[in-house]
Design a protein around this motif. Structure first.
Motif, mmCIF file in Angstrom:
data_model
loop_
_atom_site.group_PDB
_atom_site.id
_atom_site.type_symbol
_atom_site.label_atom_id
_atom_site.label_comp_id
_atom_site.label_asym_id
_atom_site.label_seq_id
_atom_site.Cartn_x
_atom_site.Cartn_y
_atom_site.Cartn_z
ATOM 1 N N ALA A 256 -22.801 -46.051 -27.069
ATOM 2 C CA ALA A 256 -22.890 -45.180 -28.248
ATOM 3 C C ALA A 256 -24.328 -44.817 -28.582
ATOM 4 O O ALA A 256 -24.628 -43.665 -28.910
ATOM 5 C CB ALA A 256 -22.209 -45.835 -29.446
ATOM 6 N N TRP B 159 -25.635 -42.187 -26.082
ATOM 7 C CA TRP B 159 -25.034 -40.889 -26.378
ATOM 8 C C TRP B 159 -25.686 -40.286 -27.617
ATOM 9 O O TRP B 159 -26.033 -39.103 -27.634
ATOM 10 C CB TRP B 159 -23.533 -41.046 -26.526
ATOM 11 N N ASP C 165 -17.373 -52.350 -25.658
ATOM 12 C CA ASP C 165 -16.680 -51.404 -26.515
ATOM 13 C C ASP C 165 -17.683 -50.359 -26.986
ATOM 14 O O ASP C 165 -18.883 -50.486 -26.731
ATOM 15 C CB ASP C 165 -16.078 -52.140 -27.708
ATOM 16 N N ASP C 166 -17.207 -49.355 -27.662
ATOM 17 C CA ASP C 166 -18.065 -48.316 -28.236
ATOM 18 C C ASP C 166 -18.793 -47.520 -27.148
ATOM 19 O O ASP C 166 -19.981 -47.246 -27.246
ATOM 20 C CB ASP C 166 -19.050 -48.916 -29.235
ATOM 21 N N TRP D 292 -18.778 -44.048 -24.460
ATOM 22 C CA TRP D 292 -18.436 -42.621 -24.421
ATOM 23 C C TRP D 292 -18.348 -42.179 -22.975
ATOM 24 O O TRP D 292 -19.158 -42.577 -22.141
ATOM 25 C CB TRP D 292 -19.508 -41.806 -25.148
ATOM 26 N N LYS E 51 -16.112 -37.878 -24.962
ATOM 27 C CA LYS E 51 -14.980 -38.463 -25.669
ATOM 28 C C LYS E 51 -15.142 -39.976 -25.733
ATOM 29 O O LYS E 51 -15.700 -40.576 -24.805
ATOM 30 C CB LYS E 51 -13.681 -38.133 -24.935
ATOM 31 N N PRO E 52 -14.646 -40.588 -26.803
ATOM 32 C CA PRO E 52 -14.677 -42.054 -26.855
ATOM 33 C C PRO E 52 -13.908 -42.649 -25.679
ATOM 34 O O PRO E 52 -12.900 -42.091 -25.235
ATOM 35 C CB PRO E 52 -13.976 -42.386 -28.178
ATOM 36 N N PRO F 202 -11.945 -45.797 -25.084
ATOM 37 C CA PRO F 202 -11.399 -46.983 -25.744
ATOM 38 C C PRO F 202 -11.304 -48.191 -24.810
ATOM 39 O O PRO F 202 -11.067 -48.051 -23.610
ATOM 40 C CB PRO F 202 -9.995 -46.553 -26.174
ATOM 41 N N ALA G 249 -8.946 -41.449 -22.584
ATOM 42 C CA ALA G 249 -10.158 -40.692 -22.901
ATOM 43 C C ALA G 249 -10.066 -39.271 -22.360
ATOM 44 O O ALA G 249 -10.482 -38.320 -23.012
ATOM 45 C CB ALA G 249 -11.391 -41.395 -22.334
ATOM 46 N N ASP H 136 -15.033 -33.939 -28.268
ATOM 47 C CA ASP H 136 -15.819 -34.202 -29.469
ATOM 48 C C ASP H 136 -17.084 -33.366 -29.565
ATOM 49 O O ASP H 136 -17.766 -33.417 -30.564
ATOM 50 C CB ASP H 136 -16.178 -35.685 -29.527
#
Length: 117
Positions: A9, A12, A53-54, A56, A96-97, A99, A110, A116
């Motif tokens: 994250a 990004w 996690d988190d 992109w 896009k995230p 997950p 994703a 996004d």
């Protein structure tokens, strides 16, 4: 052909803020920006981002990156796309995230979520 970059994250967010990046720490160490094809991205996520996690997932059009995108043999004898110039926001088609569910990155989820950017 779409190629993919996984960013944390903060990486990004930095690309969005600056409009350009030399990539993640591994890219800086290797001297190029690492990408994966659609058939390689799940293994890349599992190998280099296990349990993270988190994240992109960014998509770029390989044909738009010019002759500084070089396909080179890497993991398992496969050819991977490597970009020998900074990556720009203009290069990114969508982000896009990515997950993480039960310890696995949901690549397909994703890919089918709304863009996004």
């Amino acid at each position: 052909m779409l190629i993919f970059k996984i960013f944390r994250a903060d990486e990004w967010a930095q690309l969005q803020a600056d409009g350009v990046t030399e990539g993640a720490p591994v890219d800086l160490a290797d001297g190029f920006v690492h990408f994966s094809t659609g058939s390689q991205v799940a293994e890349t996520a599992a190998k280099h981002f296990a349990g993270e996690d988190d994240l992109w997932l960014l998509a770029l059009e390989a044909d738009d990156l010019g002759d500084q995108l070089i396909w080179e043999i890497s993991r398992g004898g496969q050819k991977f796309p490597h970009l020998y110039r900074p990556m720009t926001m203009d290069d990114v088609l969508w982000a896009k995230p990515l997950p993480l569910v039960d310890g696995e990155h949901q690549i397909l989820q994703a890919l089918v979520t709304k863009a996004d950017i």
